[in-house]
Design an enzyme around this catalytic site. Structure first.
Site, mmCIF file in Angstrom:
data_model
loop_
_atom_site.group_PDB
_atom_site.id
_atom_site.type_symbol
_atom_site.label_atom_id
_atom_site.label_comp_id
_atom_site.label_asym_id
_atom_site.label_seq_id
_atom_site.Cartn_x
_atom_site.Cartn_y
_atom_site.Cartn_z
ATOM 1 N N SER A 85 42.244 30.528 33.803
ATOM 2 C CA SER A 85 43.213 31.585 33.481
ATOM 3 C C SER A 85 42.709 32.643 32.516
ATOM 4 O O SER A 85 43.412 33.632 32.271
ATOM 5 C CB SER A 85 44.494 30.961 32.949
ATOM 6 O OG SER A 85 45.224 30.405 34.013
ATOM 7 N N PHE A 149 51.602 21.351 46.788
ATOM 8 C CA PHE A 149 50.354 22.001 46.388
ATOM 9 C C PHE A 149 49.568 21.086 45.455
ATOM 10 O O PHE A 149 48.350 20.926 45.598
ATOM 11 C CB PHE A 149 50.649 23.334 45.701
ATOM 12 C CG PHE A 149 49.416 24.134 45.386
ATOM 13 C CD1 PHE A 149 48.935 25.067 46.284
ATOM 14 C CD2 PHE A 149 48.732 23.951 44.185
ATOM 15 C CE1 PHE A 149 47.781 25.811 46.003
ATOM 16 C CE2 PHE A 149 47.591 24.683 43.897
ATOM 17 C CZ PHE A 149 47.115 25.615 44.814
#
Length: 377
Positions: A85, A149
């Protein structure tokens, strides 16, 4: 973090000649606390650590542990690694540059640039702004929190079958649209990787080029970040690099798996970039010194909202303001992706920066190294 939640690991265009010139090494006696924090992380189970500091004394690096558990090869100060990130700061920088050029407004709705994309189950892109994507106040569901996911890409059986899948940004957003928003836009804060997948899509809608092309042209090339790439679907790391390790489980016990090779399209513009500690320190120093953004846009980037449950952190536009144990404020971002846990930050004046990476994702907190560098001796 690119992984399921954010800030977990931490609680959980002109350049100066000086920035580009090789720097002299810092005095050997310095950074005692940083060296100790790196060694402590390895003693606690992290396979290996690499860290680089830039400060008025020059550039200094340290490593500990191994980069390959099979061969025992050590980590390198020059290692490339997946930054997760930390990618978000690069993306936000490009969008703020576009705002400075008058090509968009941060108060534009997402629907203006991506009509009909944010729809369904209470989602409405006509009510969400670009600014709310960047500071995580959109309320849009975090696609990496989706149980399906997670089973497919974070747990052992799914990951080993699907590690080379190619996922498009549209597919990732569509997954998030199966869920209701976490809250009405602008009423709360919640970290969502979907926000930055959408931000990357906005960059393409505005410029006609992929977010990767724009980051390369606007940030990587001007700053001469020779170790930084936006890999797309490339599954391997550039050399030199270490191996990356994960438990591929919700626990920190059990076998360890080599997860170095993967298709980073699963992270997209929320966490795809590969870099080095030296490049990340250069990037954050340049950013906070105003070499990438005009003063107004840098002020916008540093305008923060509180992070619920973390009194020591506040979130700006792709930028975390963290108060360390000694009261020092640093600006940067954390990054987590399979087998890689990182943090990079600098003081507000850009004079003192650190970037650190652990090549294991189940134990340790890179924030302890950050605190040791800025608060230790």
């Amino acid at each position: 973090m690119f992984v399921r939640t954010a800030l977990v690991a931490a609680t959980a265009v002109a350049l100066s000649a000086a920035l580009l010139a090789p720097a002299a090494a810092a005095p050997a006696a310095g950074h005692r606390a940083t060296r100790e924090a790196v060694r402590t992380a390895v003693a606690a189970g992290v396979p290996g650590v690499t860290a680089t500091v830039r400060d008025p004394h020059g550039t200094w690096s340290t490593t500990a542990g191994v980069g390959d558990t099979r061969t025992g090869a050590p980590r390198s100060a020059s290692d490339h690694y997946r930054v997760g990130s930390i990618t978000k700061t690069f993306v936000a920088t490009v969008l703020l540059q576009l705002e400075a050029e008058g090509r968009l407004s941060l108060d534009d709705t997402v629907d203006r640039w991506l009509p009909g994309v944010v729809r369904g189950h209470g989602n409405d892109g006509r009510r969400v702004t670009v600014r709310q994507l960047l500071d995580h106040t959109s309320g849009i569901y975090n696609y990496t929190s989706d149980d399906g996911f997670a089973r497919t890409y974070f747990l052992k059986d799914g990951f080993l079958r699907h590690r080379y899948d190619t996922l498009t940004p549209a597919e990732l957003v569509a997954l998030a649209m199966r869920h209701a928003p976490d809250f009405a836009p602008g009423t709360d804060w919640s970290y969502s990787n979907t926000n930055y997948v959408l931000a990357g899509m906005v960059i393409k809608a505005v410029t006609g080029h992929s977010y990767a092309e724009e980051i390369t042209r606007r940030v990587i090339e001007p700053l001469r970040l020779t170790g930084t790439v936006v890999p797309g679907t490339r599954t391997t790391l550039p050399s030199p690099s270490s191996r990356a390790y994960s438990k591929l489980a919700d626990t920190a016990t059990g076998p360890t798996y080599d997860v170095t090779a993967l298709n980073p399209s699963l992270a997209s513009s929320a966490g795809e970039i590969i870099s080095t500690s030296a490049d990340l320190t250069r990037f954050y120093q340049a950013l906070l010194r105003g070499r990438l953004l005009p003063a107004h846009q840098l002020k916008e980037m540093k305008t923060t909202v509180p992070v619920p449950g973390d009194p020591h952190s506040a979130y700006g536009l792709g930028l975390i303001d963290r108060t360390l144990s000694c009261g020092v404020h640093v600006w940067g971002h954390d990054g987590g992706i399979h087998g890689s846990s990182s943090t990079a930050a600098t003081t507000a004046d850009g004079r003192h920066a650190l970037a650190v990476n652990f090549n294991g994702d189940w134990t340790g907190d890179p924030g302890t190294v950050l605190d040791a560098e800025f608060c230790g001796d």
